[in-house]
Design a protein around this motif. Structure first.
Motif, PDB file in Angstrom:
ATOM      1  N   THR A 118      34.832  37.007  62.063  1.00  0.00           N
ATOM      2  CA  THR A 118      35.220  38.070  62.986  1.00  0.00           C
ATOM      3  C   THR A 118      34.048  38.504  63.852  1.00  0.00           C
ATOM      4  OG1 THR A 118      34.716  39.675  61.278  1.00  0.00           O
ATOM      5  CG2 THR A 118      36.995  39.030  61.494  1.00  0.00           C
ATOM      6  N   VAL A 119      32.887  38.627  63.203  1.00  0.00           N
ATOM      7  CA  VAL A 119      31.711  39.078  63.932  1.00  0.00           C
ATOM      8  C   VAL A 119      31.330  38.056  64.999  1.00  0.00           C
ATOM      9  CG1 VAL A 119      29.262  39.507  63.689  1.00  0.00           C
ATOM     10  CG2 VAL A 119      30.835  40.530  62.099  1.00  0.00           C
ATOM     11  N   ASP A 161      26.745  48.265  72.141  1.00  0.00           N
ATOM     12  CA  ASP A 161      28.129  48.506  71.747  1.00  0.00           C
ATOM     13  C   ASP A 161      28.558  47.574  70.632  1.00  0.00           C
ATOM     14  OD1 ASP A 161      28.605  50.559  73.384  1.00  0.00           O
ATOM     15  OD2 ASP A 161      30.172  49.606  74.564  1.00  0.00           O
ATOM     16  N   VAL A 182      25.110  56.209  58.726  1.00  0.00           N
ATOM     17  CA  VAL A 182      25.602  55.364  59.812  1.00  0.00           C
ATOM     18  C   VAL A 182      25.790  56.152  61.111  1.00  0.00           C
ATOM     19  CG1 VAL A 182      27.601  54.023  60.556  1.00  0.00           C
ATOM     20  CG2 VAL A 182      26.700  53.739  58.258  1.00  0.00           C
ATOM     21  N   SER A 183      26.385  57.324  61.006  1.00  0.00           N
ATOM     22  CA  SER A 183      26.659  58.083  62.233  1.00  0.00           C
ATOM     23  C   SER A 183      25.377  58.446  62.961  1.00  0.00           C
ATOM     24  CB  SER A 183      27.408  59.370  61.906  1.00  0.00           C
ATOM     25  OG  SER A 183      28.526  59.087  61.132  1.00  0.00           O
ATOM     26  N   ARG A 198      35.039  55.107  59.694  1.00  0.00           N
ATOM     27  CA  ARG A 198      34.610  53.714  59.789  1.00  0.00           C
ATOM     28  C   ARG A 198      35.717  52.863  60.396  1.00  0.00           C
ATOM     29  NH1 ARG A 198      30.569  56.211  59.004  1.00  0.00           N
ATOM     30  NH2 ARG A 198      29.330  56.146  57.107  1.00  0.00           N
ATOM     31  N   LEU A 199      35.270  51.828  61.066  1.00  0.00           N
ATOM     32  CA  LEU A 199      36.237  50.978  61.749  1.00  0.00           C
ATOM     33  C   LEU A 199      36.699  49.842  60.845  1.00  0.00           C
ATOM     34  CD1 LEU A 199      34.286  50.722  65.094  1.00  0.00           C
ATOM     35  CD2 LEU A 199      35.747  52.547  64.283  1.00  0.00           C
ATOM     36  N   LYS A 200      37.815  49.285  61.205  1.00  0.00           N
ATOM     37  CA  LYS A 200      38.346  48.135  60.476  1.00  0.00           C
ATOM     38  C   LYS A 200      38.501  46.975  61.446  1.00  0.00           C
ATOM     39  CE  LYS A 200      38.923  50.671  56.882  1.00  0.00           C
ATOM     40  NZ  LYS A 200      37.737  51.436  57.325  1.00  0.00           N
ATOM     41  N   GLN A 201      38.131  45.799  60.961  1.00  0.00           N
ATOM     42  CA  GLN A 201      38.366  44.595  61.776  1.00  0.00           C
ATOM     43  C   GLN A 201      39.649  43.947  61.289  1.00  0.00           C
ATOM     44  OE1 GLN A 201      34.766  42.474  61.034  1.00  0.00           O
ATOM     45  NE2 GLN A 201      33.752  43.309  62.833  1.00  0.00           N
ATOM     46  N   LEU A 202      40.639  43.917  62.138  1.00  0.00           N
ATOM     47  CA  LEU A 202      41.904  43.312  61.768  1.00  0.00           C
ATOM     48  C   LEU A 202      41.988  41.936  62.396  1.00  0.00           C
ATOM     49  CD1 LEU A 202      44.123  46.381  62.559  1.00  0.00           C
ATOM     50  CD2 LEU A 202      43.944  45.359  60.318  1.00  0.00           C
ATOM     51  N   HIS A 203      42.272  40.944  61.594  1.00  0.00           N
ATOM     52  CA  HIS A 203      42.440  39.601  62.154  1.00  0.00           C
ATOM     53  C   HIS A 203      43.310  38.797  61.215  1.00  0.00           C
ATOM     54  CE1 HIS A 203      39.381  37.468  59.553  1.00  0.00           C
ATOM     55  NE2 HIS A 203      39.266  38.716  59.210  1.00  0.00           N
ATOM     56  N   LYS A 225      29.603  50.293  62.488  1.00  0.00           N
ATOM     57  CA  LYS A 225      30.570  51.304  62.064  1.00  0.00           C
ATOM     58  C   LYS A 225      31.732  50.698  61.285  1.00  0.00           C
ATOM     59  CE  LYS A 225      29.985  54.476  65.967  1.00  0.00           C
ATOM     60  NZ  LYS A 225      30.732  54.996  67.118  1.00  0.00           N
ATOM     61  N   THR A 226      31.811  49.390  61.276  1.00  0.00           N
ATOM     62  CA  THR A 226      32.917  48.745  60.578  1.00  0.00           C
ATOM     63  C   THR A 226      32.589  48.644  59.096  1.00  0.00           C
ATOM     64  OG1 THR A 226      33.394  47.470  62.533  1.00  0.00           O
ATOM     65  CG2 THR A 226      34.308  46.663  60.494  1.00  0.00           C
ATOM     66  N   ASP A 227      33.517  49.054  58.252  1.00  0.00           N
ATOM     67  CA  ASP A 227      33.226  48.943  56.832  1.00  0.00           C
ATOM     68  C   ASP A 227      34.079  47.899  56.126  1.00  0.00           C
ATOM     69  OD1 ASP A 227      35.607  50.264  56.846  1.00  0.00           O
ATOM     70  OD2 ASP A 227      35.085  51.618  55.218  1.00  0.00           O
ATOM     71  N   SER A 228      35.161  47.472  56.733  1.00  0.00           N
ATOM     72  CA  SER A 228      35.903  46.413  56.057  1.00  0.00           C
ATOM     73  C   SER A 228      36.699  45.586  57.057  1.00  0.00           C
ATOM     74  CB  SER A 228      36.830  46.989  55.004  1.00  0.00           C
ATOM     75  OG  SER A 228      37.517  48.085  55.510  1.00  0.00           O
ATOM     76  N   GLU A 229      36.979  44.365  56.653  1.00  0.00           N
ATOM     77  CA  GLU A 229      37.832  43.549  57.488  1.00  0.00           C
ATOM     78  C   GLU A 229      39.154  43.369  56.779  1.00  0.00           C
ATOM     79  OE1 GLU A 229      35.210  39.719  56.901  1.00  0.00           O
ATOM     80  OE2 GLU A 229      37.218  39.130  57.510  1.00  0.00           O
ATOM     81  N   ILE A 230      40.206  43.418  57.555  1.00  0.00           N
ATOM     82  CA  ILE A 230      41.537  43.312  56.991  1.00  0.00           C
ATOM     83  C   ILE A 230      42.160  42.039  57.515  1.00  0.00           C
ATOM     84  CG2 ILE A 230      43.821  44.352  56.983  1.00  0.00           C
ATOM     85  CD1 ILE A 230      42.367  47.078  57.189  1.00  0.00           C
ATOM     86  N   LEU A 277      26.830  48.525  67.381  1.00  0.00           N
ATOM     87  CA  LEU A 277      27.384  49.754  66.806  1.00  0.00           C
ATOM     88  C   LEU A 277      28.801  49.539  66.296  1.00  0.00           C
ATOM     89  CD1 LEU A 277      26.080  52.533  69.202  1.00  0.00           C
ATOM     90  CD2 LEU A 277      25.061  51.603  67.140  1.00  0.00           C
ATOM     91  N   LEU A 278      29.540  48.705  67.014  1.00  0.00           N
ATOM     92  CA  LEU A 278      30.903  48.394  66.582  1.00  0.00           C
ATOM     93  C   LEU A 278      30.879  47.758  65.203  1.00  0.00           C
ATOM     94  CD1 LEU A 278      33.692  48.618  68.081  1.00  0.00           C
ATOM     95  CD2 LEU A 278      33.472  46.204  68.558  1.00  0.00           C
ATOM     96  N   VAL A 279      29.950  46.832  65.026  1.00  0.00           N
ATOM     97  CA  VAL A 279      29.848  46.152  63.735  1.00  0.00           C
ATOM     98  C   VAL A 279      29.261  47.096  62.687  1.00  0.00           C
ATOM     99  CG1 VAL A 279      28.738  44.237  62.526  1.00  0.00           C
ATOM    100  CG2 VAL A 279      29.711  43.878  64.768  1.00  0.00           C
ATOM    101  N   ASP A 335      29.463  60.321  55.434  1.00  0.00           N
ATOM    102  CA  ASP A 335      28.068  59.969  55.243  1.00  0.00           C
ATOM    103  C   ASP A 335      27.444  60.728  54.088  1.00  0.00           C
ATOM    104  OD1 ASP A 335      27.498  58.097  57.487  1.00  0.00           O
ATOM    105  OD2 ASP A 335      28.305  59.770  58.626  1.00  0.00           O
ATOM    106  N   MET A 393      34.202  53.470  71.536  1.00  0.00           N
ATOM    107  CA  MET A 393      32.789  53.265  71.862  1.00  0.00           C
ATOM    108  C   MET A 393      32.366  54.012  73.123  1.00  0.00           C
ATOM    109  SD  MET A 393      31.965  51.349  69.370  1.00  0.00           S
ATOM    110  CE  MET A 393      30.307  50.995  69.739  1.00  0.00           C
ATOM    111  N   VAL A 426      40.405  39.453  67.156  1.00  0.00           N
ATOM    112  CA  VAL A 426      39.903  40.461  66.232  1.00  0.00           C
ATOM    113  C   VAL A 426      40.112  41.839  66.852  1.00  0.00           C
ATOM    114  CG1 VAL A 426      37.919  41.304  64.955  1.00  0.00           C
ATOM    115  CG2 VAL A 426      38.146  38.882  65.430  1.00  0.00           C
ATOM    116  N   LEU A 440      33.618  38.411  67.914  1.00  0.00           N
ATOM    117  CA  LEU A 440      33.297  39.571  68.748  1.00  0.00           C
ATOM    118  C   LEU A 440      32.082  39.281  69.614  1.00  0.00           C
ATOM    119  CD1 LEU A 440      33.864  42.529  66.265  1.00  0.00           C
ATOM    120  CD2 LEU A 440      35.236  41.952  68.248  1.00  0.00           C
TER     121      LEU A 440
END
Lengths: 708, 562
Positions: free
Chosen positions: A63-64, A676, A107-108, B42-47, A683-688, A679-681, B456, B165, B54, A67
């Motif tokens: 995924t990374v 961006d 993180v923030s 926190r964000l989630k990566q959906l794929h 702030k991401t904590d899980s992949e679904i 930071l996007l990565v 946090d 963002m 993604v 992106l």
């Protein structure tokens, strides 16, 4: 559906980002080392020399990775330049973010301080902007990088450009430019009275242009600068903003070197500065811009509006197998046609021909977009008489009939062309050229007065353009004689189209050459459009590095009250604990810039080892911080041509090293995009992973997966 | 050959909630949703795991759309949240997390589901009555004569979606645009009923966020070459418009099962084209200036029209048809419409035809963001914000956000349950002790929801006067000088210097009546409040409690295994 945490103790996403980014390290800066990307399956290999091509050929299925690819492509599609910067900074900053995580920074806070830091850098580098004004109008128009005179470019389309990069012939120009740049307003350290101060820059600046430049710098200044920052050194017309109060209540006057005295007024200087070491390509771009400028002047009488280099009216024709020396720029359209048409072209050469522009394909079965052919139609014969010709033949004869009727000898087709028709046309002395770009079509439509049509049956007298000349594009030595087609030049009086003929004797390099051409073209385009450039060659990055170091030091010293303005949720406890973490994050961010600079120096071979670069950079950062105003320091160092930090690219000719420039928005947007993405990565904590059952994942991947 | 297979018996499971795997999946889902909540979520990566697109998000609408849950209980939960989001666009995560919290808390209590459900209903109506009443201490009126609260509302929505963002400056820019777009959809002169217009979001990907803009009227994208060919538009007065939603490409309607037999030498295509040209002649004699077609116009017809100085634009797309018919007033195919002005516009690398109506409530919001995934998130967010503004017109109230409403509500319920239990319990056989238990579960569900805003490692405290939420560093010493440690409450209404006293959540403090603020006095023009839409939050609260009740009430899951 499965869900995987990516952020337990070590942040996998950030690690992936920095390792992906490492692959593009050698593409940074003017000296790029090419790479071979080989496929294990079919043993094919590709020669790669740009970040975009590298990411295209890498298999980034995570995924990374995806992106990252998306970010680089978006940058490339919008600006065509800045991708290597983007990739490198993604790597540098993702390691910075990871280090911050190791230090236990929330993180923030990492996210808000990093975006604050980069935002502040972006504001800061406005002081290294160089206005670009009327580069065409100034002086004689005949100067070019290669020293060739423009009339020759205009009358003879076969502009010859010497090979290699040693093309700077007009030495005196560069001395002029250098001396011009040295007439810098000398720094005044002690507080002077306000009226005097206002008088001084007025002497330095020339008239209205200066005030315009001033306004533009004023604009960036008024955005959101906090008065607590003591680094501003722009001229402001508002009285109070000249005096910036330091925290200790001292009024300090910031009036050191002003960027307004730096001005780029010469196309050659601008082009050389933007070439980033690739002078031979930039020569072509510059010649193309000049040709376009001349045409614009002819069209409009005199150019009142600022001339913008219109890249959509530039076409690149690649001729692999032809020696590099034959690369040139000519007005009109150069394309390769089959060798069967050689005699036809000889016949067409000495007469103006009529042209028809076809937007679709030129085949019998072609229908316009959106036309659905119905399947349930049966044709029956009423009589016993069988048709003599096939429908394809009847169509071809209809086409020829139309062409004969309107006396058309040249057909430019946007889509593909039926081969049998091409042959028939050659027999009846008509040239058909397929796969013509829409920009080219539009140029011919404008200049020859033709109206593009979709079907040949639509052609009427009003659609036919006239006055087009078709000539063989001959290299002076007649090197071409192969079977793979011959280049022809199609042009018409007053056409707003420039073709750059790119040649390379090494076939593998031709695509890289084309990429480089467009990169240079877009750099020049952006510079002329924005009417400003940044001082390049690492100057802006160096300023960012020094600026962040100073910021970090200040917030360390001042502690308590710093702005939490970048944190979205100002009422959170994070806002009050932000100052404690701020120096550490800024320091890591600055480290990213340092790595950028040292990679730049190592690639350019000014420093053989990382360590040397490190010492060198630290030395200058120390000096810059000591000088009180890093940007003044940079401007100073910049004009000392042999100081070696910012202009290490063209070795050997120190006395005439030109300044290096960079386009403004593409560069700054590359930074923002890089940040961006990081930071996007971050702030991401899980992949679904959607749409997966237990059964579809093999057991080794199961680790760490949670199912819903 | 067909084969008959014996039908498998249906599977019936009793007491699904007691099942360990169900509990585990529910807690995974809760974990996913909770970690997304709020501005620092926190964000989630959906794929799809196969190299597809993604999607990086923390928004319930995007998240739930892509989650494919298997268990019926989870399906009930996600479906009802999705329903809520489709109607109200906001408070989706609020609803889902509250529902999970309620289920989780109640499970620890040894009471029959019937009692729990009954009491939950009482508490819900207590909440809704309070939130709707004049006495409510956590809502403020929305003043449409100034932009301040409206901007706060939009800004709160934008800040709560970190995957957009945006920097602060960009948030301000986009909030202003959204508000302007909203105002452009309100008709100028109204009779009794207001019909709000529509904002069309036009993608402008790859540009800077600050390049986003809003324009009245409709933008139709087209290539530069196409545009140049149509310009300049000579007519100065209003243009007569014909709007077609059928294809004018000259192909034949689907013949279905049957076959058309044509004799040799006949050309159906030419016949169709002749009909199209007849139509063109009609348009010319009707003095039409502009032809818009949803689908494709035959090139020959286009050429014919352009030789008669009629501008023909095709492939407009179905999405623009409704706004176009509103803008022009043309009802396809019965009448022609009018457009005031037609001009060209260029944004980034894209070129547009800009149709400016005389007076209409349609506007175009050109939205740009740096990368695709952030753009998608921003688009959803803008749509939500515009929707929320529309909802706010109907019910001009806003709730204090940032978790303050939740803690305030919890304090209120605690007080009521302790001091006036008889006002909650009517006459349906629940004891006061049962009420205390459920009220505590309910309140702690609300409070831990508010605590989910923290990602946090910080902690949540509440003040003993207004019942607002305050966030504090995680490992702070127990005896502290609170006013110095805290700055402002979650919604930003109160400052810590107001002589308040604080206590940690879940600590045993005696209940108090949360005081009503006087927003007219306290909201200074510069303050940056975090506010939520009342309508959306009220519905979210109802959906959460009712869904939790429904799930708690389930005693059997019967599955058809065929």
């Amino acid at each position: 559906m499965a869900c995987r945490a990516v952020n337990k103790r070590r942040h996998v996403g950030l690690q992936q980002l920095s390792s992906f980014a490492e692959t593009g390290r050698t593409f940074l800066g003017p000296v790029k080392s090419s790479k071979f990307v080989t496929s294990e399956d079919c043993l094919e290999s590709v020669l790669i020399s740009s970040t975009v091509r590298l990411l295209e050929s890498l298999d980034l299925s995570s995924t990374v990775g995806q992106l990252l690819k998306e970010a680089v492509q978006a940058q490339n599609n919008t600006y065509k330049t800045g991708s290597s910067t983007l990739l490198f900074l993604v790597g540098a900053w993702s390691s910075a973010a990871e280090e911050c995580l190791h230090l236990g920074v929330p993180v923030s806070i990492i996210a808000s301080v990093m975006s604050e830091g980069v935002g502040s850098c972006i504001e800061e580098v406005a002081s290294l902007q160089v206005p670009v004004h009327s580069v065409f109008g100034h002086g004689d128009n005949t100067k070019t990088i290669s020293g060739l005179e423009t009339p020759r470019v205009g009358s003879c389309p076969f502009l010859q450009v010497p090979a290699g990069a040693g093309g700077i012939k007009e030495e005196h120009d560069f001395k002029d430019a250098a001396s011009q740049s040295l007439t810098m307003y000398s720094p005044s350290r002690r507080p002077v009275k306000l009226p005097e101060f206002f008088n001084l820059p007025a002497k330095v600046k020339a008239g209205t242009e200066a005030s315009q430049a001033l306004r533009s710098s004023l604009h960036t200044d008024t955005c959101s600068r906090k008065s607590a920052l003591i680094l501003s050194r722009h001229f402001n017309q508002a009285d109070d903003s000249l005096w910036i109060s330091k925290p200790d209540g001292f009024l300090e006057q910031h009036s050191t070197a002003t960027p307004e005295t730096y001005r780029c007024r010469d196309l050659v200087e601008l082009a050389v500065g933007l070439s980033h070491g690739d002078l031979s390509t930039m020569e072509l771009v510059e010649a193309a811009a000049r040709l376009q400028y001349q045409k614009a002047c002819v069209r409009q009488g005199h150019c009142t509006v600022p001339f913008v280099f219109d890249v959509s009216r530039v076409f690149a024709c690649c001729l692999p197998g032809v020696p590099e020396t034959f690369s040139c720029v000519c007005s009109g359209y150069v394309t390769v046609v089959s060798t069967a048409s050689i005699t036809l072209i000889k016949e067409l050469e000495n007469q103006p021909v009529q042209v028809v522009l076809i937007e679709g394909d030129l085949t019998e079965s072609y229908h316009h977009l959106g036309f659905n052919k119905s399947a349930n139609i049966k044709t029956v014969l009423d009589s016993t008489e069988l048709p003599r010709d096939s429908s394809e033949e009847r169509w071809a004869s209809r086409v020829l009939q139309v062409l004969t009727q309107f006396n058309v000898n040249l057909i430019l087709v946007q889509g593909s062309v039926s081969e049998s028709l091409t042959e028939k046309c050659v027999h009846s002395k008509r040239l058909v050229v397929g796969s013509v770009g829409s920009g080219v079509m539009q140029a011919f439509a404008e200049a020859a007065g033709a109206v593009p049509v979709t079907y040949i049956t639509q052609v009427s007298a009003a659609c036919v353009g006239s006055g087009v000349s078709v000539t063989a594009w001959r290299t002076p030595l007649e090197v071409r004689g192969g079977n793979d087609g011959m280049p022809v030049l199609v042009t018409v009086e007053g056409i707003n189209l420039v073709t750059a003929v790119l040649t390379s004797s090494v076939t593998a390099q031709i695509h890289a050459k084309e990429d480089r051409f467009w990169t240079c073209a877009y750099r020049l385009h952006h510079a002329l459009k924005e009417e400003k450039v940044l001082l390049g060659g690492g100057a802006v990055e160096f300023l960012c590095l020094s600026h962040l170091r100073i910021l970090a030091e200040q917030s360390l010293r001042r502690g308590g009250h710093t702005c939490s303005g970048w944190l979205h949720n100002a009422s959170s406890w994070l806002a009050s604990s932000l100052p404690a973490y701020r120096p550490a994050v800024l320091e890591r961010l600055a480290e990213g810039w340092r790595r950028y600079l040292s990679a730049l120096m190592c690639n350019a071979a000014t420093c053989s080892a990382e360590l040397g670069a490190h010492t060198f950079i630290e030395h200058h950062v120390h000096n810059a911080a000591g000088s009180g105003s890093p940007s003044a320091y940079i401007l100073n160092e910049y004009s000392k041509l042999n100081s070696g930090i910012f202009n290490a690219y063209i070795p050997g000719k120190l006395e005439q090293v030109p300044r290096v420039y960079d386009s403004v928005t593409p560069k700054i947007e590359a930074w923002r995009r890089a940040l961006d993405l990081v930071l996007l990565v971050l702030k991401t904590d899980s992949e679904i992973i959607t749409g997966l059952g237990h059964t579809q994942i093999n057991s080794q991947e199961l680790e760490g997966l949670l199912f819903l | 050959m067909s084969r008959l297979e014996a039908k498998k018996p249906s599977v019936c499971k009793s007491e699904p909630l007691t099942n360990e795997t169900v509990r585990a999946t529910l807690s995974v889902l809760k974990g996913v949703l909770t970690s997304c909540y709020g501005p620092s979520g926190r964000l989630k990566q959906l794929h799809n795991g196969l190299g597809g697109y993604v999607c990086t998000t923390s928004q319930s609408s995007a998240l739930l759309r892509n989650l494919s849950v298997t268990h019926p209980i989870l399906k009930i939960l996600t479906t009802s949240v999705q329903n809520h989001v489709s109607c109200f666009s906001d408070c989706g995560l609020f609803t889902a997390i509250l529902c999970c919290n309620l289920i989780e808390n109640v499970q620890k209590i040894d009471l029959t589901p019937t009692t729990v459900i009954k009491l939950n209903k009482h508490l819900l109506s207590l909440c809704t009555n309070y939130l709707k009443s004049e006495a409510c201490g956590c809502r403020i009126p929305v003043d449409f004569s100034s932009s301040q609260i409206l901007l706060c509302l939009v800004r709160s929505i934008l800040t709560s979606k970190p995957a957009c963002m945006l920097t602060r400056k960009e948030i301000d820019h986009i909030s202003t645009l959204i508000l302007r777009a909203f105002l452009l959809t309100i008709p100028e002169n109204t009779d009794d009923s207001i019909i709000l217009g529509k904002s069309i979001i036009v993608p402008l990907k790859g540009q800077r966020v600050t390049d986003s803009t809003v324009l009245p009227g409709v933008l139709i994208e087209m290539s530069e070459v196409q545009l140049k060919r149509m310009l300049p538009i000579k007519k100065a007065s209003a243009l007569k418009v014909a709007l077609f939603c059928v294809s004018l490409s000259g192909d034949f309607a689907d013949t279905g099962e049957g076959t058309v037999v044509v004799s040799y030498g006949m050309s159906l295509e030419n016949a169709a084209l002749d009909q199209l040209l007849n139509l063109g002649r009609q348009l010319i004699s009707d003095h039409v200036d502009l032809v818009l077609c949803q689908k494709v116009i035959h090139p020959s017809l286009k050429q014919f029209l352009s030789t008669h100085h009629i501008i023909a634009i095709d492939r407009v797309g179905v999405a623009l048809m409704e706004p176009l018919s509103k803008v022009t007033g043309s009802i396809s195919p019965s009448s022609y419409g009018i457009v005031k002005e037609l001009c060209s516009a260029k944004f980034g690398s894209k070129h547009f035809f800009h149709l400016i109506p005389d007076e209409a409530t349609i506007c175009s919001l050109l939205l740009s963001n740096r990368n695709d995934t952030a753009w998608d998130e921003l688009k959803l967010t803008c749509q939500a914000a515009l929707h929320i503004l529309h909802l706010t017109i109907k019910e001009p109230w806003a709730l204090l956000g940032g978790g303050c409403t939740e803690t305030h509500l919890a304090a209120f319920i605690r007080y009521k349950a302790r001091n006036e239990p008889e006002s909650i319990l009517t006459d349906d056989g629940c004891t006061q002790a049962e009420l205390q238990l459920i009220a505590e579960a309910f309140c702690s569900a609300l409070e831990s929801l508010a605590g989910s805003l923290e990602h946090d490692g910080g902690e949540i405290v509440t003040d003993m006067k207004y019942g607002h939420l305050w966030s504090v560093q995680g490992d702070c010493p127990s005896v502290v000088n609170w006013p110095d440690l805290l700055s402002r409450c979650g919604c930003g209404l109160y400052s810590s210097q107001e002589e308040l006293s604080w206590s940690f959540l879940r600590s045993t403090c005696h209940p108090f009546v949360p005081q009503t603020c006087l927003p007219h006095e306290t909201v200074s023009p510069t303050s940056n409040l975090i506010v939520d839409c009342l309508t959306a939050k009220l519905s979210g609260l109802q959906v959460a409690v009712e869904t939790a009740n429904l799930i708690l009430d389930l005693s059997y899951v019967i599955e058809d295994k065929n």
